[in-house]
Design an enzyme around this catalytic site. Sequence first.
Site, PDB file in Angstrom:
ATOM      1  N   HIS A  52       0.853  -1.193   0.000  1.00 14.83           N
ATOM      2  CA  HIS A  52       0.000   0.000   0.000  1.00 14.83           C
ATOM      3  C   HIS A  52       0.888   1.243   0.000  1.00 14.83           C
ATOM      4  O   HIS A  52       2.115   1.139   0.141  1.00 14.83           O
ATOM      5  CB  HIS A  52      -0.918  -0.002   1.234  1.00 14.83           C
TER       6      HIS A  52
HETATM    7  P1  TYD Z   1      -1.551  -2.869   7.775  1.00 13.98           P
HETATM    8  O1  TYD Z   1      -0.886  -1.538   7.831  1.00 13.98           O
HETATM    9  O2  TYD Z   1      -2.644  -3.068   6.754  1.00 13.98           O
HETATM   10  O3  TYD Z   1      -0.434  -3.978   7.595  1.00 13.98           O
HETATM   11  P2  TYD Z   1       0.128  -4.618   6.253  1.00 13.98           P
HETATM   12  O4  TYD Z   1       0.028  -3.541   5.199  1.00 13.98           O
HETATM   13  O5  TYD Z   1       1.514  -5.012   6.577  1.00 13.98           O
HETATM   14  O6  TYD Z   1      -0.727  -5.784   5.965  1.00 13.98           O
HETATM   15  O7  TYD Z   1      -2.108  -3.204   9.220  1.00 13.98           O
HETATM   16  C1  TYD Z   1      -2.660  -4.465   9.525  1.00 13.98           C
HETATM   17  C2  TYD Z   1      -3.790  -4.273  10.513  1.00 13.98           C
HETATM   18  O8  TYD Z   1      -3.310  -3.647  11.703  1.00 13.98           O
HETATM   19  C3  TYD Z   1      -4.906  -3.382   9.963  1.00 13.98           C
HETATM   20  O9  TYD Z   1      -6.148  -3.952  10.367  1.00 13.98           O
HETATM   21  C4  TYD Z   1      -4.726  -2.071  10.664  1.00 13.98           C
HETATM   22  C5  TYD Z   1      -4.023  -2.441  11.957  1.00 13.98           C
HETATM   23  N1  TYD Z   1      -3.095  -1.409  12.405  1.00 13.98           N
HETATM   24  C6  TYD Z   1      -3.418  -0.622  13.503  1.00 13.98           C
HETATM   25  O10 TYD Z   1      -4.493  -0.754  14.128  1.00 13.98           O
HETATM   26  N2  TYD Z   1      -2.527   0.331  13.922  1.00 13.98           N
HETATM   27  C7  TYD Z   1      -1.331   0.545  13.295  1.00 13.98           C
HETATM   28  O11 TYD Z   1      -0.527   1.416  13.703  1.00 13.98           O
HETATM   29  C8  TYD Z   1      -1.025  -0.265  12.141  1.00 13.98           C
HETATM   30  C9  TYD Z   1       0.271  -0.074  11.399  1.00 13.98           C
HETATM   31  C10 TYD Z   1      -1.929  -1.225  11.738  1.00 13.98           C
END
Ligand code: TYD
Length: 133
Positions: A52
Amino acid sequence: MNPSAVHFISLPKILDNRGNLSFVEEYSHVPFKIKRTYWIYDVPGGETRGGHSYKTNQELIIALSGSFTVVTNDGTKEEQFLLNRSYMGLYVPEGVWRHMENFSTNSCALVLASEMYSEGDYEREFSTFIKSK
Ligand code: TYD
């Protein structure tokens, strides 16, 4: 070097026979106020994270232990950065697509972020990201 492009930032390293020490200070070693930190760990072999871009969030990514590769795309070029030193951070500005891959066993990715978590700040569709460039 363009300060608003993806680039490595070398962090202080205090060498000591008792073990080394590194640190990060906001506005000094990172060009933003650190509003949030999170870390990624226990990544199963072959998994990728990220995939992303952010509209406003800037990040500094550090391999606190082990190694992994950060693949970035700014809309014109794709680059790969191997992170395998705990005193090297990778600065990723807003508006850059990125994912992380090739996590070694027991690796830990520490991420310092300029913004609080906000799902609205994410662009998760690569085709929309490219069209916006
Ligand atoms: P995400 O940033 O989508 O991780 P990746 O891109 O590596 O798959 O985050 C995964 C999940 O964690 C998503 O449901 C959002 C949550 N999240 C938080 O609640 N707080 C945060 O600071 C981060 C980075 C993610």
